[in-house]
Enzyme design. Structure first.
Site, mmCIF file in Angstrom:
data_model
loop_
_atom_site.group_PDB
_atom_site.id
_atom_site.type_symbol
_atom_site.label_atom_id
_atom_site.label_comp_id
_atom_site.label_asym_id
_atom_site.label_seq_id
_atom_site.Cartn_x
_atom_site.Cartn_y
_atom_site.Cartn_z
ATOM 1 C CG ASP A 161 8.870 3.122 14.891
ATOM 2 O OD1 ASP A 161 8.670 3.730 13.817
ATOM 3 O OD2 ASP A 161 9.462 2.032 14.965
ATOM 4 C CD GLN A 215 12.207 -2.606 10.683
ATOM 5 O OE1 GLN A 215 12.664 -1.469 10.655
ATOM 6 N NE2 GLN A 215 11.053 -2.914 10.111
ATOM 7 C CE LYS A 271 12.179 1.853 8.925
ATOM 8 N NZ LYS A 271 11.518 1.017 9.924
#
Ligand code: NAD
Length: 287
Positions: free
Chosen positions: A120, A97, A53
């Protein structure tokens, strides 16, 4: 033989488009988009995902400061970092994460991220907007699947989509996105009886169950589009999807490979979400 939906190639094209967009917008805004990627602990798979990422951000010119926290980090310490990032005007998106180490309260962390920085799409405010069919930040993997379908010229409206899996990260938002695009949607899960017959109804079949190579020919209507979201590591160390690729490709019309299908689209979509948040924060648009 089915058409291969090459997510890796499309993601590379999207990254080029994103880089051009960043150059154009940053000149007007006086700053690049910013994405804070927060990693807690040293889980090797998470380290790889986070590195991918961050690399993608660097490639397209997104400012992506590293936040690597030790596994003993407390919920309070993580919440305090999120508060700081929520206030930081150089940061448009915050990604924590998952999975978090045991002991950290995941829900408290995910709901602390400001909804307009929730790249997200896991915050209840964004999930609510998705249910209501309103614009908002949407989970990267399902949004990436929609982009892959659109850019491959596969129509969604009026089609019967069957989504196998009902997680908040993939299955549910996937079903809602397809519904919002006028598909007729069936959601299947671990308690669904006669799964192959259900799946055989699908014009668009999305397999997001995390059961390596469970979906074979008997689940697929001839000519259907098959999207394989699953990623598991087999005993041979190789990545496996939920679909038996060769068998499915012999009968379906189009299919995503694993690897190289949905996975790269997830990262490309994270950058799309970051750009959306940046446009929102700066009031800029290229359109
Ligand atoms: P999850 O375990 O949270 O959810 C799995 C879902 O599948 C559940 O709703 C469950 O009811 C259903 N299910 C499980 N076994 C089933 C069965 N035998 N029959 C019918 N339904 C069944 O998983 P998740 O987070 O939604 O992820 C699913 C898969 O997608 C995993 O392999 C994961 O690694 C992968 N994934 C890939 C990406 C990507 O970028 N490609 C992103 C996220 C998740």
């Amino acid at each position: 033989m089915a058409k291969i939906l090459d997510g890796k190639a499309l993601a590379a094209t999207l990254h080029e488009e994103q880089a051009r967009e960043v150059t154009k917008l940053a000149a007007k805004a006086g700053r690049p988009p910013g994405l804070a990627v927060v990693l807690v602990g040293a889980d090797p798979a998470s380290q790889t995902y986070v590195a991918n990422k961050r690399n993608a951000c660097k490639k397209v010119g997104i400012y992506a400061p590293d936040y690597n926290l030790k596994s003993e980090t407390t919920t309070g310490e993580l919440l305090s970092l999120i508060d700081t990032l929520n206030r930081d005007p150089a940061i448009d998106g915050i990604l924590v994460q998952l999975p978090l180490p045991a002991g950290i309260e995941k829900e408290a962390v995910l709901t602390r991220i400001a909804p307009d920085k929730d790249v997200d799409g896991f915050h209840p405010a964004n999930l609510g907007r998705l249910v209501a069919g309103e614009p908002g930040l949407v989970a990267c993997t399902p949004r990436g699947v929609i982009t892959l379908l659109d850019r491959s010229g596969i129509p969604i409206a009026g089609k019967h989509a069957v989504v196998i899996g009902r997680s908040l990260i993939v299955g549910r938002p996937m079903a809602l996105l397809l519904l919002n695009r006028d598909a007729t949607v069936t959601i299947c899960h671990s308690k669904t009886p006669n799964l192959p017959a259900m799946a055989r109804e699908a014009d668009i079949l999305v397999a997001a169950l995390g059961r390596p190579e469970m979906i074979g020919r008997d689940y697929i209507k001839p000519g259907a589009t098959v999207i394989d979201v699953g990623i598991s590591r087999g005993s041979d160390g190789k990545l496996k999807g939920d679909v038996r690729f060769e068998e499915a490709a012999a009968v379906c019309g189009a299919i995503t490979p694993v690897p190289g299908g949905v996975g790269p689209m997830t990262i490309a979509t994270l950058l799309d979400n970051t750009l959306d948040a940046y446009r929102h924060h700066t009031g800029l648009s290229t359109h």
